[in-house]
Design a protein around this motif. Structure first.
Motif, PDB file in Angstrom:
ATOM      1  N   GLY A 102       0.785  -1.220   0.000  1.00  0.00           N
ATOM      2  CA  GLY A 102       0.000   0.000   0.000  1.00  0.00           C
ATOM      3  C   GLY A 102       0.821   1.277   0.000  1.00  0.00           C
ATOM      4  N   GLY A 103       2.107   1.184   0.334  1.00  0.00           N
ATOM      5  CA  GLY A 103       2.971   2.360   0.300  1.00  0.00           C
ATOM      6  C   GLY A 103       2.431   3.476   1.171  1.00  0.00           C
ATOM      7  N   HIS A 104       2.866   4.592   0.986  1.00  0.00           N
ATOM      8  CA  HIS A 104       4.113   5.150   0.500  1.00  0.00           C
ATOM      9  C   HIS A 104       5.188   4.778   1.506  1.00  0.00           C
ATOM     10  CE1 HIS A 104       1.945   7.741  -2.367  1.00  0.00           C
ATOM     11  NE2 HIS A 104       1.048   7.857  -1.408  1.00  0.00           N
ATOM     12  N   PHE A 105       6.281   4.196   1.052  1.00  0.00           N
ATOM     13  CA  PHE A 105       7.250   3.620   1.980  1.00  0.00           C
ATOM     14  C   PHE A 105       8.455   4.508   2.264  1.00  0.00           C
ATOM     15  CE2 PHE A 105       4.866  -0.057   0.463  1.00  0.00           C
ATOM     16  CZ  PHE A 105       4.497  -0.601   1.681  1.00  0.00           C
ATOM     17  N   SER A 106       8.465   5.719   1.739  1.00  0.00           N
ATOM     18  CA  SER A 106       9.589   6.615   2.013  1.00  0.00           C
ATOM     19  C   SER A 106       9.383   7.318   3.353  1.00  0.00           C
ATOM     20  CB  SER A 106       9.724   7.655   0.894  1.00  0.00           C
ATOM     21  OG  SER A 106       8.741   8.665   1.034  1.00  0.00           O
ATOM     22  N   ALA A 107      10.356   8.107   3.736  1.00  0.00           N
ATOM     23  CA  ALA A 107      10.262   8.875   4.984  1.00  0.00           C
ATOM     24  C   ALA A 107       9.915  10.333   4.705  1.00  0.00           C
ATOM     25  CB  ALA A 107      11.579   8.778   5.743  1.00  0.00           C
ATOM     26  N   SER A 108       9.467  10.639   3.499  1.00  0.00           N
ATOM     27  CA  SER A 108       9.145  12.016   3.146  1.00  0.00           C
ATOM     28  C   SER A 108       7.951  12.519   3.963  1.00  0.00           C
ATOM     29  CB  SER A 108       8.814  12.122   1.654  1.00  0.00           C
ATOM     30  OG  SER A 108       7.549  11.529   1.389  1.00  0.00           O
ATOM     31  N   ALA A 109       7.814  13.826   4.012  1.00  0.00           N
ATOM     32  CA  ALA A 109       6.693  14.426   4.750  1.00  0.00           C
ATOM     33  C   ALA A 109       5.368  13.967   4.166  1.00  0.00           C
ATOM     34  CB  ALA A 109       6.804  15.942   4.716  1.00  0.00           C
TER      35      ALA A 109
ATOM     36  N   ASN B 266      -1.716   6.296   8.499  1.00  0.00           N
ATOM     37  CA  ASN B 266      -2.164   4.902   8.504  1.00  0.00           C
ATOM     38  C   ASN B 266      -2.568   4.440   9.902  1.00  0.00           C
ATOM     39  OD1 ASN B 266      -2.058   4.184   5.761  1.00  0.00           O
ATOM     40  ND2 ASN B 266       0.167   3.969   5.867  1.00  0.00           N
ATOM     41  N   ARG B 267      -1.900   4.962  10.932  1.00  0.00           N
ATOM     42  CA  ARG B 267      -2.250   4.574  12.297  1.00  0.00           C
ATOM     43  C   ARG B 267      -3.654   5.019  12.690  1.00  0.00           C
ATOM     44  NH1 ARG B 267       2.283   7.053  14.663  1.00  0.00           N
ATOM     45  NH2 ARG B 267       3.830   6.217  13.285  1.00  0.00           N
ATOM     46  N   GLU B 268      -4.162   6.042  12.019  1.00  0.00           N
ATOM     47  CA  GLU B 268      -5.537   6.477  12.289  1.00  0.00           C
ATOM     48  C   GLU B 268      -6.551   5.429  11.826  1.00  0.00           C
ATOM     49  OE1 GLU B 268      -6.648  10.343  10.877  1.00  0.00           O
ATOM     50  OE2 GLU B 268      -4.786  11.241  11.589  1.00  0.00           O
TER      51      GLU B 268
ATOM     52  N   ALA C  11       4.708  11.197   2.572  1.00  0.00           N
ATOM     53  CA  ALA C  11       4.485   9.786   2.900  1.00  0.00           C
ATOM     54  C   ALA C  11       4.019   9.600   4.336  1.00  0.00           C
ATOM     55  CB  ALA C  11       5.757   8.984   2.646  1.00  0.00           C
ATOM     56  N   GLN C  12       4.370  10.507   5.205  1.00  0.00           N
ATOM     57  CA  GLN C  12       3.975  10.399   6.604  1.00  0.00           C
ATOM     58  C   GLN C  12       2.543  10.863   6.849  1.00  0.00           C
ATOM     59  OE1 GLN C  12       5.997   8.924   9.081  1.00  0.00           O
ATOM     60  NE2 GLN C  12       6.880   8.340   7.124  1.00  0.00           N
ATOM     61  N   ASN C  13       1.964  11.567   5.871  1.00  0.00           N
ATOM     62  CA  ASN C  13       0.675  12.212   6.092  1.00  0.00           C
ATOM     63  C   ASN C  13      -0.444  11.749   5.170  1.00  0.00           C
ATOM     64  OD1 ASN C  13       1.364  14.140   8.239  1.00  0.00           O
ATOM     65  ND2 ASN C  13       2.838  14.851   6.722  1.00  0.00           N
ATOM     66  N   VAL C  14      -0.219  10.683   4.429  1.00  0.00           N
ATOM     67  CA  VAL C  14      -1.257  10.220   3.503  1.00  0.00           C
ATOM     68  C   VAL C  14      -1.458   8.713   3.618  1.00  0.00           C
ATOM     69  CG1 VAL C  14      -0.827  12.059   1.827  1.00  0.00           C
ATOM     70  CG2 VAL C  14       0.382   9.892   1.594  1.00  0.00           C
ATOM     71  N   VAL C  15      -2.659   8.311   3.238  1.00  0.00           N
ATOM     72  CA  VAL C  15      -2.955   6.902   3.025  1.00  0.00           C
ATOM     73  C   VAL C  15      -3.109   6.764   1.516  1.00  0.00           C
ATOM     74  CG1 VAL C  15      -4.589   5.024   3.441  1.00  0.00           C
ATOM     75  CG2 VAL C  15      -4.166   6.731   5.231  1.00  0.00           C
ATOM     76  N   ALA C  16      -2.346   5.875   0.930  1.00  0.00           N
ATOM     77  CA  ALA C  16      -2.358   5.726  -0.523  1.00  0.00           C
ATOM     78  C   ALA C  16      -3.720   5.223  -1.008  1.00  0.00           C
ATOM     79  CB  ALA C  16      -1.259   4.764  -0.960  1.00  0.00           C
ATOM     80  N   THR C  17      -4.191   5.789  -2.102  1.00  0.00           N
ATOM     81  CA  THR C  17      -5.460   5.362  -2.689  1.00  0.00           C
ATOM     82  C   THR C  17      -5.453   3.867  -2.983  1.00  0.00           C
ATOM     83  OG1 THR C  17      -5.756   7.542  -3.678  1.00  0.00           O
ATOM     84  CG2 THR C  17      -7.045   5.753  -4.618  1.00  0.00           C
ATOM     85  N   LYS C  18      -4.313   3.370  -3.457  1.00  0.00           N
ATOM     86  CA  LYS C  18      -4.252   1.945  -3.798  1.00  0.00           C
ATOM     87  C   LYS C  18      -4.498   1.059  -2.578  1.00  0.00           C
ATOM     88  CE  LYS C  18       0.776   2.122  -3.643  1.00  0.00           C
ATOM     89  NZ  LYS C  18       1.996   1.956  -4.435  1.00  0.00           N
ATOM     90  N   THR C  19      -4.215   1.571  -1.391  1.00  0.00           N
ATOM     91  CA  THR C  19      -4.480   0.798  -0.183  1.00  0.00           C
ATOM     92  C   THR C  19      -5.961   0.445  -0.101  1.00  0.00           C
ATOM     93  OG1 THR C  19      -2.631   1.806   0.993  1.00  0.00           O
ATOM     94  CG2 THR C  19      -4.365   0.816   2.339  1.00  0.00           C
ATOM     95  N   PHE C  20      -6.824   1.404  -0.382  1.00  0.00           N
ATOM     96  CA  PHE C  20      -8.263   1.146  -0.338  1.00  0.00           C
ATOM     97  C   PHE C  20      -8.691   0.178  -1.444  1.00  0.00           C
ATOM     98  CE2 PHE C  20      -7.853   5.240   1.841  1.00  0.00           C
ATOM     99  CZ  PHE C  20      -8.429   4.895   3.052  1.00  0.00           C
TER     100      PHE C  20
END
Length: 147
Positions: free
Chosen positions: A40-47, A75-77, A49-58
C-alpha cells in the motif's frame, strides 16, 4: 530509479521478481486479484508519505488482499498492525522485505489481515460513508460562511 533497480536485478541474476509496466485502470482489478500480498505504500520517509494513506491501499482492501502499509500517523488512524494491515517502518527496505516474507510464510496471518482489512473497508470506508463525511464537511463550511 526503476532503471537502476532493473539493472541491479539483472546484474544479480534475480529470477523471482517480475517488473510489471504501467497497468491501465480498468485492468487493475485483475492484476490485484492475482497478487498474494499488496504493498500500500508510500514507503519513504518524506513528509508526504507520513501524512497520507495511498489510494491503492483502499483498492487492495476492497478486494480483500493482505496489505502492507507504512507505519505512519495517517495509517495509524485507520489500521492496526497485524489485524487489518501489516505496518512497516518507513524507509526500511529490510523491514519491508521481512514483512513480505512473513506474510508469504504465514497463511493464517495473511488471511486474517485480508479479511479484517476488507471488513474495515466495507464498514467504514465504503462509498456511502465517504459521501456522508464529505457532505458533513461541505455543510460545516457552508454554515460558517457569512450570510
Amino acid at each position: 530509479k526503476r532503471p537502476e533497480i532493473i539493472r541491479l536485478a539483472n546484474r544479480l541474476a534475480v529470477s523471482n521478481v517480475e517488473f510489471i509496466d504501467w497497468i491501465r485502470f480498468r485492468e487493475l482489478p485483475t492484476a490485484i486479484a492475482h497478487a498474494s500480498v499488496c504493498l500500500g505504500g508510500h514507503f519513504s520517509a518524506s513528509a508526504k508519505a507520513q501524512n497520507v494513506v495511498a489510494t491503492k491501499t483502499f483498492q487492495f482492501l476492497a478486494m480483500a488482499k493482505p496489505t502492507i502499509v507504512t507505519d505512519n500517523p495517517a495509517n495509524r488512524e485507520l489500521f492496526t498492525h497485524r489485524k487489518n494491515a501489516y505496518m512497516c517502518p518507513p524507509a526500511d527496505s529490510a523491514a519491508l522485505a521481512g514483512a513480505i516474507l512473513e506474510l508469504k510464510h504465514d497463511e493464517e496471518l495473511r488471511q486474517r489481515i485480508a479479511q479484517e482489512g476488507y471488513r474495515l473497508f466495507i464498514t467504514k470506508h465504503n462509498v456511502d460513508n465517504i459521501a456522508q463525511s464529505l457532505k458533513e464537511i461541505i455543510d460545516s463550511i457552508y454554515e460558517s460562511l457569512p450570510s
